[in-house]
Design a protein around this motif. Structure first.
Motif, PDB file in Angstrom:
ATOM      1  N   PRO A 141      23.411  36.466  50.336  1.00  0.00           N
ATOM      2  CA  PRO A 141      24.496  37.423  50.081  1.00  0.00           C
ATOM      3  C   PRO A 141      25.852  36.761  50.305  1.00  0.00           C
ATOM      4  CG  PRO A 141      23.438  37.889  52.180  1.00  0.00           C
ATOM      5  CD  PRO A 141      22.657  36.782  51.542  1.00  0.00           C
ATOM      6  N   LYS A 142      26.839  37.181  49.522  1.00  0.00           N
ATOM      7  CA  LYS A 142      28.180  36.640  49.719  1.00  0.00           C
ATOM      8  C   LYS A 142      28.929  37.569  50.682  1.00  0.00           C
ATOM      9  CE  LYS A 142      32.434  35.560  47.372  1.00  0.00           C
ATOM     10  NZ  LYS A 142      33.199  35.488  46.178  1.00  0.00           N
ATOM     11  N   VAL A 143      29.437  36.984  51.772  1.00  0.00           N
ATOM     12  CA  VAL A 143      30.146  37.817  52.747  1.00  0.00           C
ATOM     13  C   VAL A 143      31.604  37.920  52.310  1.00  0.00           C
ATOM     14  CG1 VAL A 143      30.699  38.147  55.182  1.00  0.00           C
ATOM     15  CG2 VAL A 143      28.586  36.996  54.528  1.00  0.00           C
TER      16      VAL A 143
ATOM     17  N   ALA B  31      46.347  35.906  50.208  1.00  0.00           N
ATOM     18  CA  ALA B  31      46.228  35.172  48.947  1.00  0.00           C
ATOM     19  C   ALA B  31      45.169  35.838  48.073  1.00  0.00           C
ATOM     20  CB  ALA B  31      45.832  33.735  49.262  1.00  0.00           C
ATOM     21  N   SER B  32      45.123  35.433  46.823  1.00  0.00           N
ATOM     22  CA  SER B  32      44.143  35.995  45.902  1.00  0.00           C
ATOM     23  C   SER B  32      42.727  35.714  46.406  1.00  0.00           C
ATOM     24  CB  SER B  32      44.354  35.372  44.524  1.00  0.00           C
ATOM     25  OG  SER B  32      43.444  35.929  43.648  1.00  0.00           O
ATOM     26  N   GLY B  33      41.877  36.738  46.421  1.00  0.00           N
ATOM     27  CA  GLY B  33      40.497  36.567  46.883  1.00  0.00           C
ATOM     28  C   GLY B  33      40.348  36.689  48.386  1.00  0.00           C
ATOM     29  N   ALA B  34      41.429  37.078  49.078  1.00  0.00           N
ATOM     30  CA  ALA B  34      41.375  37.155  50.551  1.00  0.00           C
ATOM     31  C   ALA B  34      40.582  38.368  51.025  1.00  0.00           C
ATOM     32  CB  ALA B  34      42.792  37.205  51.104  1.00  0.00           C
ATOM     33  N   GLY B  35      40.429  39.378  50.162  1.00  0.00           N
ATOM     34  CA  GLY B  35      39.670  40.566  50.544  1.00  0.00           C
ATOM     35  C   GLY B  35      40.502  41.827  50.676  1.00  0.00           C
ATOM     36  N   LYS B  36      41.728  41.810  50.140  1.00  0.00           N
ATOM     37  CA  LYS B  36      42.613  42.993  50.254  1.00  0.00           C
ATOM     38  C   LYS B  36      42.008  44.201  49.523  1.00  0.00           C
ATOM     39  CE  LYS B  36      45.950  40.858  48.095  1.00  0.00           C
ATOM     40  NZ  LYS B  36      45.379  39.538  47.854  1.00  0.00           N
ATOM     41  N   SER B  37      41.616  43.971  48.260  1.00  0.00           N
ATOM     42  CA  SER B  37      41.084  45.099  47.482  1.00  0.00           C
ATOM     43  C   SER B  37      39.803  45.617  48.100  1.00  0.00           C
ATOM     44  CB  SER B  37      40.796  44.678  46.042  1.00  0.00           C
ATOM     45  OG  SER B  37      41.929  44.097  45.504  1.00  0.00           O
ATOM     46  N   THR B  38      38.964  44.691  48.595  1.00  0.00           N
ATOM     47  CA  THR B  38      37.699  45.132  49.196  1.00  0.00           C
ATOM     48  C   THR B  38      37.979  45.991  50.427  1.00  0.00           C
ATOM     49  OG1 THR B  38      36.736  43.074  48.408  1.00  0.00           O
ATOM     50  CG2 THR B  38      35.448  44.321  49.984  1.00  0.00           C
ATOM     51  N   LEU B  39      38.963  45.555  51.238  1.00  0.00           N
ATOM     52  CA  LEU B  39      39.306  46.349  52.428  1.00  0.00           C
ATOM     53  C   LEU B  39      39.792  47.746  51.998  1.00  0.00           C
ATOM     54  CD1 LEU B  39      39.766  46.582  55.495  1.00  0.00           C
ATOM     55  CD2 LEU B  39      42.061  45.686  55.143  1.00  0.00           C
TER      56      LEU B  39
END
Ligand SMILES: Nc1ncnc2c1ncn2[C@@H]1O[C@H](COP(=O)(O)OP(=O)(O)OP(=O)(O)O)[C@@H](O)[C@H]1O
Length: 703
Positions: free
Chosen positions: A122-124, A144-152
């Motif tokens: 799994p990708k964390v 930065a892009s891909g840091a996890g903002k949208s996921t949060l």
């Protein structure tokens, strides 16, 4: 009501308003049953208000719960799934040790045997992120892009988590109780704006107000609220302009669209706001205006989280807290004006002439070609934060807030009851959505004209093609040919037109439904109704023109049956089109699926193959395709009462002398008439039910 009673009510009501205004700065119980200002009220209301006033402590004597948190207490209005409730509630959002990873898809046993076992890791995406947002906070989530903002943001709003495994705790409290669902008190303003382009800005907002504000609020107050919001978001200038479509550059500008999506969400004054890239597409001036408006809302007691990419210095300084994400972890969380100092302590000094936001993004970004060093730096910074005093304060605050809400919940005898007031009734939802669908059709004159031209053109074309058929042997084939063409033409074009509309508007429906604006059933019924009206009227124009031009059965009853059957067939075709449209992810897929389906339906429709010779393994087509039943109804209606057909003198072919013989020859039976009608009605209901179930499942699934 006599004058003295009215005066008593008036003075009692004024004193209540004065008292409640004085009390708005404490945390004592609030009047939940008082009528709203400007609303009519009865004696019962007055007595209820009086009773509540008596049961309350006098002003100033109410004990304020010891929260231990020193911050101004600001009254806010609470929203419950889109309704507007005049009670004071401030929302705190807490998230603790949130882990997000992708779900591992396991191959089926057969696939594993053939292709071999593959161990997928799994990708964390988020790694044990914690934090809080309090009333009055305007928080920037950066990284930065891909840091996890949208996921949060998705985890906090409980959106779009279908393919992800989420662990940890996310809670919303109003300092009294832990609320069951974040969606009840929050709104998520997403980056992409979706609207019905044919409405004007004011019409859109008024519709949203009618749908989402409590039905207990009068129309005048809703209109006032719309005007306030128009003014607040500088939309007055374009209030009567059509929203339009961004792809066709008509309508309002991109900045106005962005402000309109804010206006739609702010109508109900939700206490907790999530904004995804609120400034994207706006110029620096408009960005400042928008963020300063959010700042103002925060000062009024709203809790606001914005994911934002590299804001300008002015915009950056308007936020009061900062969450810096890097590689799914938190590199900093705390007061925005302490962030530079915190990084300086770790040895990362922001240059004086640099915007701190740019500095943080530069420091935390993974540069192509230097991934190893950058990853190491990010790890060190995130580890440093997790051991920092700031992180301990965050953890302590989360625990304190959570504990306090639980204790209050367990000990309080006076928890404000969940509101009974709700948004628009089902009937209002249906009629408002019907109005919106109708506007969408009728404000597109070119579309309406094209509908009219094609239905009249088709009627005239078919009428000229089979003009004035005599009742002889050759006309049998022509008339049957026309009837089958009619069935095929209406049954294929109607679902295709429906499929061109519904999948395209589903993103808007998903978003509105998710925000609790209306029920899926109301949308479904309104959409079906408007499609039925537009398509049935077109079919009736075609049959109305062609019927007498061709000279079909002159009996008025037969004409009415032909018209009724055409209408029923169109409704069935609409139902099928709606079902296929809601079941398909895109218009293209729906249209592609229709090609083989309609090929099958046409083949077994009764014209190319005698229904009596249908192979047994294809009998099921009769129960999913309305073509054979409708064709039989039209045939029986046309031929059953024709008593005389001319025989051609020199023909060697056997002569069919009347309509009954025609029906016998082609395998149709008058006794099937009622059964066929029932079958088509059942099919229509079946497709409608399936469509209703599928859209409900889709809308629930996308929550
Ligand atoms: N459903 C998913 N399945 C697999 N990977 C995902 C999924 N969602 C996000 N990711 C990955 O997780 C990481 C974080 O994504 P996320 O969208 O949260 O970042 P972001 O900070 O919002 O980026 P951006 O600013 O570019 O939008 C990315 O590497 C992304 O590819």
């Amino acid at each position: 009501m006599d004058v003295s009673t009215a005066k008593k009510i008036s003075s009692l009501w004024s004193s209540f308003k004065g008292w409640s205004r004085n009390r708005s700065d404490d945390r004592s119980p609030i009047l939940t049953s008082a009528p709203l200002e400007g609303e009519s009220y009865t004696m019962e209301d007055v007595f209820r208000v009086a009773e509540e006033l008596q049961s309350m402590d006098p002003p100033g004597s109410s004990p304020c719960p010891e929260t231990g948190i020193q911050e101004p207490i600001i009254p806010v209005r609470r929203r419950r799934r889109g309704s507007f409730i005049e009670i004071e509630r401030r929302i705190t959002l807490l998230w603790s040790d949130v882990w997000v990873e992708t779900k591992v898809k396991r191959r089926g046993k057969i696939c594993e045997t053939i292709c071999g076992r593959r161990e997928e890791q799994p990708k964390v995406i988020l790694r044990g992120v914690s934090g809080f947002a309090r009333p009055g906070n305007l928080i920037a989530v950066m990284g930065a892009s891909g840091a996890g903002k949208s996921t949060l943001m998705n985890v906090l709003t409980q959106h779009n988590l279908g393919s992800l495994e989420v662990r940890g705790q996310v809670s919303v409290t109003d300092s009294i109780e832990i609320l069951p669902c974040v969606g009840e008190v929050s709104t998520y303003i997403q980056q992409e704006d979706v609207f019905v382009g044919s409405l004007t800005v004011r019409e859109h907002l008024l519709l949203q107000a009618k749908l989402r504000m409590s039905r207990e609020i009068s129309l005048e107050r809703k209109m006032e609220r719309v005007e306030d919001i128009l003014e607040q978001l500088s939309l007055v200038k374009c209030a009567d302009a059509r929203i339009g479509n961004p792809t066709t550059s008509d309508g309002i500008s991109a900045g106005e669209r962005k402000r309109l999506s804010f206006a739609s969400e702010l109508l109900t004054n939700p206490p907790l706001l999530f904004c995804d890239e609120p400034t994207s597409g706006l110029d620096s001036y408009m960005s400042q205006i928008l963020i300063s408006m959010l700042r103002q809302l925060a000062l009024e007691g709203h809790t606001i989280l914005c994911s934002i990419h590299q804001p300008s210095s002015d915009v950056y300084s308007m936020f009061d807290r900062l969450i810096l994400m890097a590689d799914g972890r938190c590199a900093y969380q705390g007061d925005i004006d302490k962030a530079v100092e915190y990084f300086a302590r770790l040895g990362y000094q922001s240059p004086d002439d640099y915007c701190p936001a740019d500095f943080f993004i530069d420091t935390l970004s993974i540069r192509p070609g230097d991934e190893e060093n950058c990853n190491r730096k990010v790890d060190v910074l995130c580890d440093a934060f997790s051991c920092s005093a700031e992180a301990r304060v965050i953890q302590a605050t989360i625990e304190e807030e959570y504990f306090q809400a639980r204790t209050e919940y367990e000990s309080s005898d006076d928890i404000p009851s969940r509101t009974r007031s709700s948004k628009a009734s089902y009937w209002q939802q249906f009629s408002l959505l019907l109005w919106r669908c109708a506007i969408d059709v009728f404000r597109e004159p070119s579309l309406l004209k094209s509908y009219l031209v094609t239905s009249i053109g088709l009627g005239v074309f078919l009428g000229l093609l089979y003009l004035n058929q005599p009742y002889n042997q050759s006309s049998i084939q022509n008339i049957n040919g026309f009837l089958f063409l009619l069935v095929v033409q209406i049954s294929t074009t109607t679902p295709a037109r429906v499929a061109a509309v519904i999948p395209n508007e589903l993103p808007l429906i998903v978003r509105e439904h998710r925000g609790g604006t209306y029920s899926s059933a109301c949308y479904f019924l309104a959409r079906v109704f408007i499609e039925v009206v537009t398509h049935v009227s077109q079919s009736l124009i075609t049959i109305g023109i062609a019927y007498y031009m061709i000279g079909l059965n002159r009996n008025i009853f037969c004409f009415l049956v032909a018209v009724g059957t055409t209408a029923l067939m169109t409704i069935t075709a609409v139902s099928f089109g709606v079902f296929l449209s809601v079941a398909s992810p895109t218009s293209e897929i729906a249209l592609n699926l229709m090609i083989p389906i309609f090929f099958l339906f046409t083949l077994f429709g009764g014209f190319y193959m005698n229904p009596l010779t249908t192979p047994v393994y294809f009998i099921w087509v009769r129960f999913v395709s309305w073509y054979p039943a409708v064709f039989e109804i039209l045939q029986v209606n046309q031929w059953a009462t024709i008593e005389n057909l001319d025989c051609e003198l020199n023909s060697t072919l056997p002569c069919l002398e009347n309509g009954e013989q025609v029906l016998d020859k082609y395998g149709y039976d008058q006794d099937n008439f009622v059964l066929d009608v029932l079958l088509v009605v059942l099919m229509t209901l079946g497709y409608l039910m399936l469509g209703g179930i599928v859209i409900r499942m889709r809308l629930r699934g996308e929550r």
